[in-house]
Design an enzyme around this catalytic site. Structure first.
Site, PDB file in Angstrom:
ATOM      1  N   HIS A   4       0.806  -1.229   0.000  1.00 35.34           N
ATOM      2  CA  HIS A   4       0.000   0.000   0.000  1.00 35.34           C
ATOM      3  C   HIS A   4       0.838   1.278   0.000  1.00 35.34           C
ATOM      4  O   HIS A   4       0.361   2.325   0.415  1.00 35.34           O
ATOM      5  CB  HIS A   4      -0.964  -0.017   1.199  1.00 35.34           C
ATOM      6  CG  HIS A   4      -2.008  -1.087   1.101  1.00 35.34           C
ATOM      7  ND1 HIS A   4      -2.756  -1.532   2.162  1.00 35.34           N
ATOM      8  CD2 HIS A   4      -2.437  -1.806   0.029  1.00 35.34           C
ATOM      9  CE1 HIS A   4      -3.594  -2.475   1.750  1.00 35.34           C
ATOM     10  NE2 HIS A   4      -3.412  -2.667   0.466  1.00 35.34           N
ATOM     11  N   CYS A  40       2.785  16.040 -12.473  1.00 34.74           N
ATOM     12  CA  CYS A  40       3.857  15.419 -13.276  1.00 34.74           C
ATOM     13  C   CYS A  40       4.210  14.007 -12.797  1.00 34.74           C
ATOM     14  O   CYS A  40       4.961  13.300 -13.457  1.00 34.74           O
ATOM     15  CB  CYS A  40       5.089  16.315 -13.314  1.00 34.74           C
ATOM     16  SG  CYS A  40       6.005  16.393 -11.756  1.00 34.74           S
ATOM     17  N   SER A  91      -7.145  -7.311   9.879  1.00 34.99           N
ATOM     18  CA  SER A  91      -8.507  -7.846   9.803  1.00 34.99           C
ATOM     19  C   SER A  91      -8.673  -8.588   8.476  1.00 34.99           C
ATOM     20  O   SER A  91      -9.646  -9.310   8.293  1.00 34.99           O
ATOM     21  CB  SER A  91      -9.517  -6.702   9.908  1.00 34.99           C
ATOM     22  OG  SER A  91      -9.326  -5.785   8.852  1.00 34.99           O
ATOM     23  N   ASN A 140      -3.393 -12.373  16.121  1.00 38.95           N
ATOM     24  CA  ASN A 140      -4.266 -11.198  16.218  1.00 38.95           C
ATOM     25  C   ASN A 140      -4.777 -11.089  17.650  1.00 38.95           C
ATOM     26  O   ASN A 140      -5.003 -12.103  18.308  1.00 38.95           O
ATOM     27  CB  ASN A 140      -5.445 -11.347  15.243  1.00 38.95           C
ATOM     28  CG  ASN A 140      -6.102 -10.017  14.927  1.00 38.95           C
ATOM     29  OD1 ASN A 140      -6.559  -9.303  15.827  1.00 38.95           O
ATOM     30  ND2 ASN A 140      -6.128  -9.658  13.657  1.00 38.95           N
TER      31      ASN A 140
HETATM   32  P1  NAD Z   1      -7.472  -3.007  10.352  1.00 37.59           P
HETATM   33  O1  NAD Z   1      -7.624  -1.750  11.143  1.00 37.59           O
HETATM   34  O2  NAD Z   1      -8.568  -3.437   9.454  1.00 37.59           O
HETATM   35  O3  NAD Z   1      -7.211  -4.245  11.333  1.00 37.59           O
HETATM   36  C1  NAD Z   1      -6.280  -4.204  12.367  1.00 37.59           C
HETATM   37  C2  NAD Z   1      -6.227  -5.588  12.990  1.00 37.59           C
HETATM   38  O4  NAD Z   1      -5.179  -5.584  13.949  1.00 37.59           O
HETATM   39  C3  NAD Z   1      -7.516  -5.988  13.722  1.00 37.59           C
HETATM   40  O5  NAD Z   1      -7.890  -7.292  13.312  1.00 37.59           O
HETATM   41  C4  NAD Z   1      -7.107  -5.968  15.195  1.00 37.59           C
HETATM   42  O6  NAD Z   1      -7.790  -6.951  15.950  1.00 37.59           O
HETATM   43  C5  NAD Z   1      -5.626  -6.275  15.097  1.00 37.59           C
HETATM   44  N1  NAD Z   1      -4.804  -5.775  16.204  1.00 37.59           N
HETATM   45  C6  NAD Z   1      -4.895  -4.593  16.859  1.00 37.59           C
HETATM   46  N2  NAD Z   1      -3.909  -4.483  17.755  1.00 37.59           N
HETATM   47  C7  NAD Z   1      -3.168  -5.613  17.673  1.00 37.59           C
HETATM   48  C8  NAD Z   1      -2.000  -6.076  18.339  1.00 37.59           C
HETATM   49  N3  NAD Z   1      -1.378  -5.369  19.273  1.00 37.59           N
HETATM   50  N4  NAD Z   1      -1.506  -7.293  17.981  1.00 37.59           N
HETATM   51  C9  NAD Z   1      -2.119  -8.038  17.027  1.00 37.59           C
HETATM   52  N5  NAD Z   1      -3.219  -7.651  16.369  1.00 37.59           N
HETATM   53  C10 NAD Z   1      -3.735  -6.441  16.690  1.00 37.59           C
HETATM   54  O7  NAD Z   1      -6.096  -2.839   9.608  1.00 37.59           O
HETATM   55  P2  NAD Z   1      -5.538  -3.536   8.319  1.00 37.59           P
HETATM   56  O8  NAD Z   1      -6.032  -4.941   8.237  1.00 37.59           O
HETATM   57  O9  NAD Z   1      -4.090  -3.302   8.342  1.00 37.59           O
HETATM   58  O10 NAD Z   1      -6.218  -2.743   7.085  1.00 37.59           O
HETATM   59  C11 NAD Z   1      -6.440  -1.371   7.063  1.00 37.59           C
HETATM   60  C12 NAD Z   1      -5.659  -0.588   6.002  1.00 37.59           C
HETATM   61  O11 NAD Z   1      -5.173   0.622   6.597  1.00 37.59           O
HETATM   62  C13 NAD Z   1      -4.433  -1.249   5.483  1.00 37.59           C
HETATM   63  O12 NAD Z   1      -4.206  -0.836   4.187  1.00 37.59           O
HETATM   64  C14 NAD Z   1      -3.353  -0.680   6.381  1.00 37.59           C
HETATM   65  O13 NAD Z   1      -2.107  -0.705   5.822  1.00 37.59           O
HETATM   66  C15 NAD Z   1      -3.770   0.745   6.561  1.00 37.59           C
HETATM   67  N6  NAD Z   1      -3.239   1.301   7.828  1.00 37.59           N
HETATM   68  C16 NAD Z   1      -1.879   1.333   8.019  1.00 37.59           C
HETATM   69  C17 NAD Z   1      -1.361   1.806   9.210  1.00 37.59           C
HETATM   70  C18 NAD Z   1       0.135   1.792   9.393  1.00 37.59           C
HETATM   71  O14 NAD Z   1       0.886   1.879   8.420  1.00 37.59           O
HETATM   72  N7  NAD Z   1       0.599   1.648  10.632  1.00 37.59           N
HETATM   73  C19 NAD Z   1      -2.203   2.254  10.210  1.00 37.59           C
HETATM   74  C20 NAD Z   1      -3.588   2.242   9.980  1.00 37.59           C
HETATM   75  C21 NAD Z   1      -4.081   1.734   8.778  1.00 37.59           C
END
Ligand code: NAD
Length: 237
Positions: free
Chosen positions: A115, A126, A185, A209
C-alpha cells in the site's frame, strides 16, 4: 503455540502478511480500532481519492498528523521478531499493508509494500516522487517543484496496488510452506486474498491477532494476543 513453533522450525519458505495491528503497540492507531477516528472523521472516509479531490488540505492535515505520530514511534518487539525470523528462515518474504516504514526501521531487508509509503510524496500533475521525512511538513498541502500539489505516496481505497508489489506478494504467498497473517482484519482486498492463495497452494497458515477475525476459524492455528508478545513467543526455541 508448541505445534506452531514446530511448523516454524521446519519451514524452509515463509511468508508473512502484516497489517496495522503490528504497529498498534508502537502507538500508531489501526483504521478499524478505537483510534480509527481523527477529529470526527473515519479513517476510511479520508483515505480515498474522492476525499483528496474534495478536501486536499483536510486529507493532508490528517496525513501530517499521522506522519508526526509515526516519526516519534519506535519499532516494537513484534517488528523485531520478524527481523529475527528473516535471519533464521532460508527464504522469508515480508508482505505489509502498512505505510509507516517501521518494518524497514526495525531492520527487515526484503519487504513488499502493498500500500505504498507515507514518507513518499507524489506530484498530482507530473507524477514525480520524492522521499520526504519532515514531520510536520512546513506547509500544507506540499507542492512539487513544478508548482502542482503533491499527494501521499500511499494506495487509497479504490486504487490499484503497485503491480510489481502485487506480483511479488502473489509469488511469495503461492510458494511458501508457512504463511503468517499478523495484526490484520484481512478485509481490505486484494491483500486479504493472499491468505486464501497461500492456503490453496498448500501452505499452513498461522494467524496472530489480538481479536478473533473472519479468518480465525479457517486457519490452521489462530494465536490470540498482541503481536509484540505472541511473535517473540513463537520464535522461542
Ligand atoms: P485493520 O484496522 O482493518 O485491522 C487491524 C487488525 O489488527 C484488527 O484485526 C485488530 O484486531 C488487530 N490488532 C490490533 N492491535 C493488535 C495487536 N497489538 N496485535 C495483534 N493484532 C492487533 O487494519 P488492516 O487490516 O491493516 O487494514 C487497514 C488498512 O489501513 C491497510 O491498508 C493498512 O495498511 C492501513 N493502515 C496502516 C497503518 C500503518 O501503516 N501503521 C495504520 C492504519 C491503517
Amino acid at each position: 503455540m508448541e505445534e506452531a513453533r514446530g511448523w516454524l522450525r521446519n519451514a524452509a519458505n515463509v511468508a508473512a502478511l502484516t497489517g496495522s495491528g503490528i504497529s498498534a503497540e508502537s502507538g500508531i492507531p489501526t483504521f478499524r480500532g478505537s483510534g480509527g477516528l481523527w477529529r470526527s472523521y473515519r479513517a476510511e472516509d479520508l483515505a480515498t481519492p474522492e476525499a483528496f479531490a474534495r478536501h486536499p488540505l483536510l486529507v493532508w492535515q490528517w496525513y501530517d498528523w499521522r506522519r508526526t505520530l509515526i516519526a516519534a514511534a519506535q519499532p516494537n518487539p513484534g517488528h523485531l521478531a520478524l527481523v529475527e525470523l528473516e535471519t533464521r528462515v532460508p527464504s522469508f518474504t515480508l508482505i505489509t499493508q502498512n505505510v509507516d516504514g517501521l518494518h524497514a526501521r526495525a531492520g527487515n531487508s526484503r519487504i513488499v509494500c502493498l500500500h505504498g509509503d507515507i514518507w513518499t510524496l507524489r506530484c498530482t500533475a507530473c507524477g514525480k516522487e520524492e522521499q520526504n521525512l519532515q514531520a510536520p511538513l512546513p506547509s500544507l498541502p506540499p507542492k512539487c517543484a513544478c508548482g502542482a500539489i503533491q499527494r501521499p505516496g500511499v494506495v487509497w481505497f479504490g486504487e490499484p496496488l503497485p503491480p510489481h508489489a502485487w506480483l511479488a506478494a502473489e509469488k511469495a504467498s503461492s510458494q511458501c510452506d508457512l504463511f503468517l497473517v499478523i495484526g490484520t482484519s484481512a478485509v481490505v482486498m486484494p491483500a486479504g486474498g493472499l491468505v486464501y492463495l497461500a492456503r490453496q497452494s498448500g501452505a499452513r497458515v498461522i494467524e496472530i491477532n489480538s481479536e478473533e477475525t473472519h479468518l480465525s476459524s479457517l486457519v490452521d492455528c489462530s494465536l490470540r494476543g498482541p503481536a509484540g508478545t505472541i511473535l517473540p513467543e513463537l520464535l522461542r526455541p
